[in-house]
Scaffold this motif. Structure first.
Motif, PDB file in Angstrom:
ATOM      1  N   UNK A   9       1.155  -0.804  -0.354  1.00  0.00           N
ATOM      2  CA  UNK A   9       0.536  -0.098   0.310  1.00  0.00           C
ATOM      3  C   UNK A   9       0.573   1.569   0.152  1.00  0.00           C
ATOM      4  N   UNK A  10       2.247   1.328   0.684  1.00  0.00           N
ATOM      5  CA  UNK A  10       2.384   2.443   0.755  1.00  0.00           C
ATOM      6  C   UNK A  10       3.646   2.699  -0.865  1.00  0.00           C
ATOM      7  N   UNK A  11       4.047   1.658  -0.957  1.00  0.00           N
ATOM      8  CA  UNK A  11       4.566   1.890  -2.461  1.00  0.00           C
ATOM      9  C   UNK A  11       3.637   2.551  -3.390  1.00  0.00           C
ATOM     10  N   UNK A  12       2.268   1.464  -3.405  1.00  0.00           N
ATOM     11  CA  UNK A  12       1.669   1.876  -4.119  1.00  0.00           C
ATOM     12  C   UNK A  12       0.668   3.409  -4.060  1.00  0.00           C
ATOM     13  N   UNK A  13       0.786   3.844  -3.184  1.00  0.00           N
ATOM     14  CA  UNK A  13       0.586   5.039  -2.625  1.00  0.00           C
ATOM     15  C   UNK A  13       1.242   6.361  -2.659  1.00  0.00           C
ATOM     16  N   UNK A  14       2.437   6.011  -2.938  1.00  0.00           N
ATOM     17  CA  UNK A  14       3.594   6.597  -3.227  1.00  0.00           C
ATOM     18  C   UNK A  14       3.973   7.071  -4.763  1.00  0.00           C
ATOM     19  N   UNK A  15       3.266   5.964  -5.245  1.00  0.00           N
ATOM     20  CA  UNK A  15       3.550   5.666  -6.702  1.00  0.00           C
ATOM     21  C   UNK A  15       2.682   6.764  -7.537  1.00  0.00           C
ATOM     22  N   UNK A  16       1.299   6.588  -6.999  1.00  0.00           N
ATOM     23  CA  UNK A  16       0.090   7.583  -6.963  1.00  0.00           C
ATOM     24  C   UNK A  16       0.917   8.590  -6.784  1.00  0.00           C
ATOM     25  N   UNK A  17       1.167   9.434  -5.973  1.00  0.00           N
ATOM     26  CA  UNK A  17       1.367  10.578  -5.369  1.00  0.00           C
ATOM     27  C   UNK A  17       2.386  11.317  -6.651  1.00  0.00           C
ATOM     28  N   UNK A  18       3.415  10.022  -6.831  1.00  0.00           N
ATOM     29  CA  UNK A  18       4.473  10.684  -7.996  1.00  0.00           C
ATOM     30  C   UNK A  18       4.378  10.906  -9.226  1.00  0.00           C
ATOM     31  N   UNK A  19       3.151  10.441  -9.918  1.00  0.00           N
ATOM     32  CA  UNK A  19       2.454  10.498 -10.885  1.00  0.00           C
ATOM     33  C   UNK A  19       1.535  11.932 -11.098  1.00  0.00           C
ATOM     34  N   UNK A  20       0.940  12.430  -9.660  1.00  0.00           N
ATOM     35  CA  UNK A  20       0.458  13.172  -9.942  1.00  0.00           C
ATOM     36  C   UNK A  20       1.050  14.268  -9.543  1.00  0.00           C
ATOM     37  N   UNK A  21       2.866  14.454  -9.037  1.00  0.00           N
ATOM     38  CA  UNK A  21       4.201  15.102  -9.006  1.00  0.00           C
ATOM     39  C   UNK A  21       3.783  15.529 -10.517  1.00  0.00           C
ATOM     40  N   UNK A  22       4.524  14.736 -11.491  1.00  0.00           N
ATOM     41  CA  UNK A  22       5.240  14.579 -12.494  1.00  0.00           C
ATOM     42  C   UNK A  22       3.684  15.480 -13.316  1.00  0.00           C
ATOM     43  N   UNK A  23       2.707  15.135 -12.934  1.00  0.00           N
ATOM     44  CA  UNK A  23       1.139  15.466 -14.026  1.00  0.00           C
ATOM     45  C   UNK A  23       1.150  16.927 -13.375  1.00  0.00           C
ATOM     46  N   UNK A  24       2.134  17.488 -12.775  1.00  0.00           N
ATOM     47  CA  UNK A  24       1.911  18.809 -12.128  1.00  0.00           C
ATOM     48  C   UNK A  24       2.201  19.928 -12.413  1.00  0.00           C
ATOM     49  N   UNK A  25       3.273  19.505 -13.195  1.00  0.00           N
ATOM     50  CA  UNK A  25       4.746  19.792 -13.861  1.00  0.00           C
ATOM     51  C   UNK A  25       6.069  19.729 -13.681  1.00  0.00           C
ATOM     52  N   UNK A  26       6.379  18.282 -13.364  1.00  0.00           N
ATOM     53  CA  UNK A  26       7.097  17.489 -13.085  1.00  0.00           C
ATOM     54  C   UNK A  26       8.888  18.673 -11.840  1.00  0.00           C
ATOM     55  N   UNK A  27       9.471  17.960 -12.021  1.00  0.00           N
ATOM     56  CA  UNK A  27      10.383  18.883 -11.021  1.00  0.00           C
ATOM     57  C   UNK A  27      10.202  19.525  -9.583  1.00  0.00           C
ATOM     58  N   UNK A  28       9.012  17.925  -9.160  1.00  0.00           N
ATOM     59  CA  UNK A  28       8.762  19.030  -7.835  1.00  0.00           C
ATOM     60  C   UNK A  28       8.172  17.644  -7.029  1.00  0.00           C
TER      61      UNK A  28
END
Length: 672
Positions: free
Chosen positions: A372-391
């Motif tokens: 769950x922790x890895x899946x949720x961190x992965x989900x948050x990463x995709x959100x960061x990438x879709x929000x503009x990257x480098x964040x």
């Protein structure tokens, strides 16, 4: 880094180890063969020596003793004959005397036919001389006995025969002593040869044993190292030596158990490189691998000593932060990671720029299990990438719905091409001097069966990631050229069709043939096709990019740089590329009326393009005030919602027929 994540020294060269082992076995085999050869050789020498001792020297001794014994017996027979009166006994003694004489002769002749030294030759010669003296005396004695002059025979025997015979015996004693001495010397020589052979056998056997022990030790060491290497590779990434997914999960489970016992938090950082695919596509996998290795080193340097850095594969990394007492500790590490990742990379004599997007989940608030922790961190990463990257982004439960939606969208995207769900919308570019539409940009849209019309922002990245951009781009290139040819047939012969080309399409080896095929099949003149590239495409390998642009321009098409000013290029790089059009990004246009800096920047870009003989297009023109400033500072071509939103092909004819100077009122002085 924890102990188990430290890299092992595993620069094992299997070829070198195999060569060493083979050499050891060959040396050992050669030693065994050498020992066997030496042993057989020495055995032959020893056998020869023994044969010499037995067959020569022992036989010589026996012959010498036979001659000595026979000489004695003949002397006794002679003495006995002088005292015997019985004729029968005398005849018997005479027979024995003659037989012994014959035996003596045979023994002497046999001895003469054997290997003899000088002294033995001399003694035999001396013995023969004495025999020649003694033989007439013995004959005289026999004759006296036969004549029955026994007393006279006895006197001759005692006074002449026996003394002479004693001289013969003396020589035979010397000969016997000499043969014994020679036999003893031969025995000693045979013993010495056997001792030398035994020494070499022991020495070489010992050497073979030592080499065998060394080879066995090398094999044991090699197999041990191979075992350690395999164990290391089973839980570490082969490229970076970072822990892999297996070791990551083991460590994370241990960290969760520790966190439960001590009531501490655990931070999971899911890291994905931005634009890594572009590096691989433009510069090759070798450069991509070097970039991954440098990223791994930077991540290790940015985290705490007790944090684990793991590579999941590709350009994805995970950092596990144990014993977190406050969220500020996580943010401090995240800030360090973001900072070190944007420092330029020096690879293959190139300066590369890259950043990363980070998703964060925290135990226990964002999950209680490692999955769950890895899946949720992965989900948050995709959100960061879709929000503009480098964040970075912290996980939020609402993100799961977004992730599931994205997954469904990705699934639908695989079937969109075969279902013919993609289409082009067109947006005009207006020349403010002539008031006419000079160019129409083709913009892809996805007619999703459930979500309706989707813009590229919703699916273009997924097309790039899956590689579906290549067949989609090829199909849409042909469709846009065909539509452009229809507008030309309608009388708009000067109209240019602009089409965006992605990085994967640009670097694909089939781009030139695809463009040629689209132009040939549609009948659109090459000078009426414009390909729009982003700055980032050109910055990967500038020499190769310039060469490819020249090949495209050789077909007759024009090249435009899209979104200028937002990528990695500099003004100095522009002169390296044979470009035709530069499109000013909407970022500079947005605040033109209220930001003198943006106005100055746009003025500078216009002056630069004039000096480089480039046409200029201002994107994102949405308000009248933006248009007025652009018109005032001399921007020749504009594009944006103020002119028209992207519309279907059937709506373009009306826009092509419009006089935009009149429609926009550009004949009226804006200052009035």
């Amino acid at each position: 880094m924890p102990a188990h994540s430290k890299t092992l020294s595993h620069h094992i060269r299997p070829a070198a180890w195999s060569a060493a082992l083979l050499a050891g076995f060959v040396v050992q085999l050669l030693l065994i063969l050498f020992v066997t050869t030496i042993g057989l050789q020495q055995l032959g020498i020893t056998t020869h020596n023994l044969d010499t001792v037995v067959n020569v020297h022992m036989r010589k001794q026996n012959l010498t003793k036979t001659m000595l014994s026979v000489a004695r017996e003949r002397t006794l027979i002679m003495l006995t004959l002088s005292k015997v009166d019985d004729p029968f006994e005398r005849d018997d003694l005479l027979t024995r005397f003659n037989e012994k004489g014959a035996e003596y002769v045979v023994a002497r002749q046999t001895l003469q036919g054997m290997p003899l030294n000088d002294r033995e030759h001399k003694l035999i010669a001396r013995q023969q001389q004495l025999i020649q003296v003694a033989q007439p005396i013995q004959t005289e004695v026999i004759d006296l006995i036969n004549a029955q002059f026994n007393r006279e025979a006895e006197r001759v025997t005692l006074t002449r025969a026996i003394p002479t015979q004693n001289q013969v015996l003396a020589v035979l004693f010397q000969l016997d002593a000499e043969t014994q001495q020679v036999a003893l010397a031969a025995s000693r020589k045979a013993y010495e040869a056997q001792r030398v052979a035994r020494f070499w056998m022991y020495l070489l056997c010992g050497a073979a044993l030592v080499v065998g022990v060394i080879v066995a030790a090398v094999v044991l060491r090699y197999t041990t190292r191979i075992s350690l290497e395999r164990e290391h590779l089973a839980i570490h990434d082969a490229l970076t030596s970072l822990p892999n997914r297996r070791l990551l999960l083991e460590h994370l489970e241990q960290a969760l158990a520790h966190g439960r016992r001590h009531k501490t938090q655990i931070g999971i950082l899911f890291i994905d490189l931005d634009n890594f695919k572009r590096v691989n596509d433009t510069l090759g996998h070798a450069v991509g691998d070097q970039l991954i290795c440098q990223v791994a080193q930077r991540l290790r340097s940015a985290v705490r000593s007790n944090d684990l850095v793991a590579r999941l594969g590709g350009d994805e990394f995970v950092v596990v932060m144990s014993d977190v007492r406050a969220a500020s500790q996580i943010f401090h590490v995240v800030d360090k990671i973001l900072a070190v990742m944007v420092v330029p990379y020096q690879i293959a004599e190139r300066e590369l720029f890259n950043s990363c997007s980070i998703g964060i989940s925290v135990y226990p608030t964002d999950g209680a299990s490692s999955s769950d922790l890895l899946k949720n961190a992965d989900t948050a990463m995709y959100y960061a990438k879709s929000s503009g990257k480098n964040r970075y982004h912290l996980y939020d439960a609402a993100m799961n719905a977004m992730a599931e939606e994205r997954l469904q969208l990705d699934t639908d995207l695989h079937h969109a091409l075969e279902r013919n769900e993609f289409s082009f919308y067109y947006q005009p570019q207006v020349n403010l001097d002539s008031g006419r539409t000079c160019t129409v940009e083709a913009l892809i849209r996805w007619n999703h069966p459930e979500k309706g019309l989707l813009s590229p922002a919703a699916f273009l990245d997924m097309l790039e990631d899956t590689g579906e951009i290549l067949p989609v781009g090829r199909m849409l290139l042909g469709a846009a050229c065909t539509q452009g040819a229809r507008w030309h047939a309608a009388g708009f012969n000067d109209l240019v069709i602009a089409i965006n080309v992605s990085s994967k399409e640009f670097w694909n080896c089939d781009l030139l043939s695809n463009v040629q095929s689209a132009l040939a099949q549609s009948g659109l003149p090459p000078q009426s096709l414009q390909l729009e590239l982003t700055e980032g495409i050109l910055m990967g390998d500038m020499d190769a990019a310039a060469h490819k642009i020249l090949e495209l321009k050789a077909l007759g098409v024009s090249i435009a740089i899209d979104d200028f000013g937002t990528g990695y290029s500099s003004l100095a790089h522009l002169k390296r590329f044979p470009l035709d059009v530069l499109k000013i990004d909407r970022y500079f246009v947005k605040d033109l009326r209220h930001d003198s800096v943006n106005e100055a920047l746009v003025n500078s870009i216009l002056a630069l393009c004039k000096g480089l003989n480039l046409d200029t297009v201002a994107e994102g023109v949405e308000t009248r005030s933006q248009l007025d400033v652009l018109h005032k500072i001399g921007c020749p071509v504009v594009q944006g919602y103020l002119i028209s939103q992207p519309v279907p092909a059937e709506n373009i004819l009306a826009l092509l027929q419009r006089d935009w100077r009149q429609a926009l009122g550009l004949h009226i002085d804006p200052a009035a």
